[in-house]
Scaffold this active site. Structure first.
Site, mmCIF file in Angstrom:
data_model
loop_
_atom_site.group_PDB
_atom_site.id
_atom_site.type_symbol
_atom_site.label_atom_id
_atom_site.label_comp_id
_atom_site.label_asym_id
_atom_site.label_seq_id
_atom_site.Cartn_x
_atom_site.Cartn_y
_atom_site.Cartn_z
ATOM 1 N N GLY A 126 5.460 34.149 -10.520
ATOM 2 C CA GLY A 126 6.229 33.818 -9.329
ATOM 3 C C GLY A 126 7.675 33.449 -9.647
ATOM 4 N N THR A 134 7.165 46.371 -22.145
ATOM 5 C CA THR A 134 5.816 46.936 -22.068
ATOM 6 C C THR A 134 4.985 46.125 -21.075
ATOM 7 O OG1 THR A 134 6.016 47.663 -24.335
ATOM 8 C CG2 THR A 134 3.771 47.502 -23.468
ATOM 9 N N GLN A 160 1.946 30.759 -2.940
ATOM 10 C CA GLN A 160 0.782 29.968 -2.512
ATOM 11 C C GLN A 160 -0.012 30.666 -1.412
ATOM 12 O OE1 GLN A 160 -0.410 27.123 -3.810
ATOM 13 N NE2 GLN A 160 1.236 26.820 -5.285
ATOM 14 N N CYS A 203 8.585 14.257 -13.154
ATOM 15 C CA CYS A 203 9.278 13.544 -14.208
ATOM 16 C C CYS A 203 10.513 14.341 -14.618
ATOM 17 C CB CYS A 203 8.345 13.374 -15.399
ATOM 18 S SG CYS A 203 9.041 12.311 -16.647
ATOM 19 N N SER A 242 1.995 35.533 -7.360
ATOM 20 C CA SER A 242 1.616 35.147 -8.721
ATOM 21 C C SER A 242 0.102 35.194 -8.893
ATOM 22 C CB SER A 242 2.133 33.724 -8.968
ATOM 23 O OG SER A 242 1.714 33.271 -10.231
ATOM 24 N N GLY A 243 -0.348 35.653 -10.051
ATOM 25 C CA GLY A 243 -1.776 35.815 -10.291
ATOM 26 C C GLY A 243 -2.559 34.514 -10.381
ATOM 27 N N HIS A 244 -1.994 33.531 -11.107
ATOM 28 C CA HIS A 244 -2.833 32.367 -11.440
ATOM 29 C C HIS A 244 -3.048 31.404 -10.283
ATOM 30 C CE1 HIS A 244 0.244 29.063 -12.234
ATOM 31 N NE2 HIS A 244 1.025 30.111 -12.110
ATOM 32 N N ASN A 264 3.940 24.650 -1.464
ATOM 33 C CA ASN A 264 2.991 24.326 -2.531
ATOM 34 C C ASN A 264 2.575 22.860 -2.553
ATOM 35 O OD1 ASN A 264 5.876 24.578 -3.291
ATOM 36 N ND2 ASN A 264 5.232 23.472 -5.110
HETATM 37 N N1 PLP Z 1 6.658 29.398 -6.023
HETATM 38 C C1 PLP Z 1 5.721 28.541 -5.588
HETATM 39 C C2 PLP Z 1 5.653 28.207 -4.136
HETATM 40 C C3 PLP Z 1 4.818 27.966 -6.489
HETATM 41 O O1 PLP Z 1 3.896 27.112 -6.063
HETATM 42 C C4 PLP Z 1 4.928 28.306 -7.865
HETATM 43 C C5 PLP Z 1 4.049 27.673 -8.863
HETATM 44 O O2 PLP Z 1 3.831 26.479 -8.852
HETATM 45 C C6 PLP Z 1 5.902 29.230 -8.264
HETATM 46 C C7 PLP Z 1 6.754 29.740 -7.319
HETATM 47 C C8 PLP Z 1 6.026 29.672 -9.681
HETATM 48 O O3 PLP Z 1 5.009 30.583 -9.987
HETATM 49 P P1 PLP Z 1 4.613 30.905 -11.514
HETATM 50 O O4 PLP Z 1 3.872 29.720 -12.019
HETATM 51 O O5 PLP Z 1 3.740 32.127 -11.426
HETATM 52 O O6 PLP Z 1 5.863 31.184 -12.233
#
Ligand code: PLP
Length: 396
Positions: free
Chosen positions: A69, A235, A177, A323, A197-199, A149
């Site tokens: 992301g 790649t 999100q 932090c 984003s995948g995770h 998020n």
């Molecule tokens: N944008 C939002 C709203 C997110 O919650 C996050 C991850 O916390 C990101 C961007 C960043 O994504 P990534 O961890 O895949 O770089």
């Protein structure tokens, strides 16, 4: 261990892991290679593009793989700014974006762009009329996140997209999100660029994509080889791409069922916390909210301490502070809602998955009750507050 931090990252779906494995051991060819080991990897990448495009109503050639992301947000903003600099240098975003967008905007400010950071209301919603009045003849880009998020608020993306389109302004949305959780149609919502984003949706880490509507001439983001139609060299992360695809397939198939399960758990948790813990505030919109998101501020208890004590009870949650340079700063999102510093610093985010059970949530509420009352017992401010309440009651 009870995992309630799914907005930070999610467990990788078994379907994703299984899909990835052959691309480490057997199908490990470089997609740019001409022999069949390479071309089968290339086929997998192209198939993933078709699947992901289908998931958002786009065309396969509009999907560009990134490392996640953050990279997708950086690319969208920096490249759109560069491509449109001839027309103007004004960008509109919001105060509650992820740092991937906010810090990119700060970088662009230093490079001569002017950024309007829109205020949001008490629930974190963007006001369309405020957005309309922020538009100027030199506005080139609007970037508003699909869903936040921290507080889970879902923005009026269709209305924002329509307004941008009406005014000939590019519209980017950070859907990190939202992708895999909420139905997205880039056509219906007038989205020009979208980051995913995948995770965050049970796919692997380190992989994501940027959707770029065809016809939008954005410059290359990473220079090198000819991958990703000469726009993002390097790649391809084939196992990651295949894993992302498998996670997306599973998410799309089960979206409604999963959302229904998660929102039932979410509402149960919200109800119990509101009923059983005094002096708390639900942050984010009550209904226009991601299915798994719960975010509360607890007066007279400090978020970081709650988090550490919850961890000691085996519960993973996240606090509303970050932090930075050794100090705990309250979240910029909570401050943008109009929360006072002390309200924002006593905040906790609990983000659920469908795998959570009611028993886990019961244990979480019981632990939270105990922790909050222990922290409040130690707080001189809480003591003063109780005294002042007693005095007022007597005065009444
Ligand atoms: N944008 C939002 C709203 C997110 O919650 C996050 C991850 O916390 C990101 C961007 C960043 O994504 P990534 O961890 O895949 O770089």
């Amino acid at each position: 261990m009870i995992y309630l931090d799914n907005a930070a990252t999610t467990k990788t779906a078994p379907q994703a892991v299984e899909a990835m494995l052959p691309y480490f051991y057997e199908q490990y060819g470089n997609p740019s290679a001409v022999y069949s080991l390479g071309s089968s990897a290339k086929k997998a990448v192209n198939q993933a593009k078709r699947t992901l495009a289908g998931a958002i109503g786009a065309k396969p050639e509009e999907i560009y793989f990134t490392s996640g992301g953050t990279e997708a947000d950086n690319w969208a903003l920096k490249a759109a700014a560069g491509a449109c600099a001839g027309k103007g240098r004004h960008i509109i975003t919001t105060k509650i974006e992820h740092h991937a967008v906010l810090h990119t905007c700060e970088y662009l400010e230093k490079s001569g762009y002017e950024i309007t950071y829109l205020e949001v209301d008490r629930d974190g919603l963007v006001d369309i009329e405020k957005l309309r009045s922020a538009i100027r003849p030199d506005t080139i880009l609007i970037s508003v996140m699909f869903a936040n998020n921290e507080i889970g608020t879902i923005e009026p993306i269709g209305e924002i997209g329509a307004l941008a389109r009406e005014n000939g302004i590019l519209f980017h949305t950070d859907a990190v999100q939202a992708f895999g959780q909420i139905h997205i149609d880039v056509e219906a919502l007038h989205i020009d660029m979208l980051s995913a984003s995948g995770h965050k949706m049970n796919g692997p880490k380190g992989i994501g994509f940027l959707y770029i509507r065809s016809g939008i001439k954005l410059g290359a983001f990473i220079h090198g080889g000819a991958q990703e139609r000469n726009r993002r060299a390097g790649t391809e992360n084939v196992p990651g791409i295949v894993g992302l695809e498998a996670a997306a397939v599973t998410a799309m198939k089960r979206m409604e069922e999963k959302a229904a399960k998660e929102s039932r758990l979410r509402d149960y948790l919200i109800e119990r916390i509101e009923k059983e813990i005094p002096y708390c505030r639900l942050n984010g919109h009550r209904t226009k909210r991601l299915p798994g998101n719960v975010n509360f501020s607890f007066l007279y208890a400090e978020g970081e301490s709650i988090l550490i004590m919850m961890d000691m009870k085996g519960i993973c949650v996240s606090s509303g502070s970050a932090c930075t340079s050794g100090a705990l700063d309250p979240s910029h999102v909570l401050l943008a809602l109009g929360l006072k510093q002390e309200e924002a610093s006593g905040s906790l985010r609990l983000t659920l998955s469908e795998e959570n059970s009611r028993e886990e949530l019961d244990y979480t509420v019981e632990s939270l009750k105990e922790i909050i009352s222990r922290l409040r017992e130690m707080s001189p401010l809480y003591e003063e507050f109780l005294k002042s309440c007693g005095r007022e009651e007597k005065e009444d």
